[in-house]
Every structure is written in structure tokens, then in C-alpha cells.
Enzyme design. Structure first.
Site, PDB file in Angstrom:
ATOM      1  N   SER A 138      21.995  -9.534 -14.862  1.00 33.94           N
ATOM      2  CA  SER A 138      21.538  -9.137 -16.196  1.00 33.94           C
ATOM      3  C   SER A 138      22.725  -8.911 -17.106  1.00 33.94           C
ATOM      4  O   SER A 138      23.817  -8.533 -16.660  1.00 33.94           O
ATOM      5  CB  SER A 138      20.715  -7.847 -16.111  1.00 33.94           C
ATOM      6  N   TYR A 152      19.435   0.576 -13.008  1.00 32.81           N
ATOM      7  CA  TYR A 152      19.224  -0.868 -13.132  1.00 32.81           C
ATOM      8  C   TYR A 152      20.543  -1.575 -13.436  1.00 32.81           C
ATOM      9  O   TYR A 152      20.892  -2.574 -12.780  1.00 32.81           O
ATOM     10  CB  TYR A 152      18.214  -1.140 -14.249  1.00 32.81           C
TER      11      TYR A 152
END
Length: 240
Positions: A138, A152
Site C-alpha cells: 500500500s 495497517y
């Protein structure tokens, strides 16, 4: 191909892209196969698995091996797309001060440990096919993101580092390992305020799930036969 996180967004688009090219896709998600899904193979090639459980992940490895027998015990690609990002009350961002230990453990099990567990468990099948592994990281893994939580983001940064290590470990077996790092992609889970980020992106738009799926396809095919240990950023130039 074995694809985790197949129930929506990038996962859905990836299934469509590979099936259009004639691939058999074994899909994995926490949810049972939806009755109204148009995928041709349907529930026959779907695994319901909770990647937050190490035990269930190992069960999925065993079941995948069994399903691959008809294909000569070979797996051409493993795409680790599943990821979770817990939110606080009202969808607020969870930072390093207010993320519970249980959430840290769950996020890292799904986002970081499950990919290496699947890859190790299916190593022989991947090596037999001289296959490819793609880890989905990401944009949040390289910079503090206004919406993605700390657990995350750090799990995705760890997955990027793991991709390099896996490339070194699996490479001698003929298995390539790469990552894609999506930016702001137009899915149903976009956070409110994303439109402000889009204003800073040179291309002035969100990415599409199909654009991500095409990059995954590239990394799983002969076109990228000498690409190993790379992280491909798909973000419209967001951080240039």
C-alpha cells in the site's frame, strides 16, 4: 492462481482479468461464495478461509493442494491481496496510541503472516510451475496516511520488506516474488475526504481496480519474466 481477498474491489477485478485470459482462479475470502456471482467456476473454486487464524490458513493450504491435483500439482501464481484496516468509532483512524494489542495481532496475521504462510505452504507447487507471487502492499506503507491506521500501515511496510526477502529465498527455485503498492483506488471502502487527496495527484483522478488488476497480471506472466523483488507503485504519481 490462488487469490486471497477475492470478495470485492481489487480482488474482484483481478478474478475477471485472469479468467478473461483463460486462467483457473481459486478464490479465497472470509465469506462464502455469493449465490449471485457471475464467475464461471463458482463455488467449485472458492475457499472460505479466515486468514486471521493461523490454523485456518494452514487448512486452506492443505485444501488448495488437494484441489491442484487435477492440475498436476502446480500453481502458476499466488496473489496475496487480502488486507484489513480496523477503524475507531465513527470510522476514525487508529494510531499507535489507541490501537489495541488484539487489533495489532489480527492485522499482522492477515496482512503479513498469512502471505508467507501461504507461500511456504505452497512452495513446491509454485516451484513446479516456475510461478509467481504478488504481494499487495500500500501507499500507506511508505508514508503516514491520513486515513490508514498505524497497524495497517506498518504491516504493509513489513510486507514490502518481506517481498524482497522472499524474492531472494524463492528466486533460486524459479519463483519470482514482487509487490504492487496501490494508492487511492476507486472502491467501496474509500474514506470520506479522499477527494482532497485526489486534488494533489498529478493525474487528478482515482485509480481503477482494473488498472491494479492489469499490473498484477503483468507480474504473473512471461512479460515480466526478469522482474523479481520489485514493488510497483500504482498511484498516479501521488508522491512525485
Amino acid at each position: 492462481m490462488l487469490l486471497t481477498g477475492a470478495s470485492r474491489g481489487i480482488g474482484h477485478a483481478t478474478v475477471k482479468r485472469f479468467q478473461a485470459a483463460g486462467w483457473r482462479v481459486i478464490t479465497c475470502s472470509r465469506h462464502a461464495f455469493p449465490e449471485n456471482c457471475p464467475w464461471e467456476m463458482g463455488p467449485d473454486d472458492h475457499l472460505q478461509v479466515d486468514l486471521a487464524s493461523a490454523e485456518d490458513t494452514l487448512r486452506a493450504v492443505s485444501e488448495t493442494k488437494e484441489r491442484l491435483v487435477a492440475e498436476g500439482g502446480r500453481l502458476d501464481a499466488l496473489v496475496n491481496n487480502a488486507g484489513i484496516s480496523p477503524k475507531g468509532e465513527g470510522g476514525t483512524r487508529l494510531n499507535g496510541l489507541n490501537t489495541d494489542h488484539a487489533d495489532w495481532m489480527r492485522v499482522f496475521q492477515v496482512n503479513f503472516f498469512a502471505p508467507i504462510m501461504l507461500a511456504r505452504g505452497l512452495c513446491d507447487e509454485l516451484a513446479r510451475a516456475k510461478g509467481s507471487i504478488v504481494n499487495v502492499t500500500s501507499i500507506a506503507g511508505s508514508r503516514v496516511h491520513p486515513f490508514a491506521g498505524t497497524a495497517y500501515s506498518t504491516s504493509k511496510a513489513a510486507l514490502a520488506a518481506l517481498t524482497r526477502e522472499m524474492a531472494a529465498d524463492f528466486g533460486p527455485l524459479g519463483v519470482r516474488v514482487n509487490a504492487i503498492s496501490p494508492g487511492e483506488i476507486d472502491t467501496s471502502i474509500l474514506s470520506p475526504g479522499t477527494e482532497k487527496i485526489v486534488e494533489t495527484i498529478p493525474l487528478k483522478r482515482l485509480g481503477t481496480t482494473d488498472e491494479v488488476a492489469k499490473a498484477i497480471y503483468f507480474l504473473c506472466t512471461e512479460t515480466s519474466s526478469y522482474v523479481n523483488g520489485a514493488e510497483l507503485h500504482i498511484n498516479g504519481g501521488q508522491h512525485v
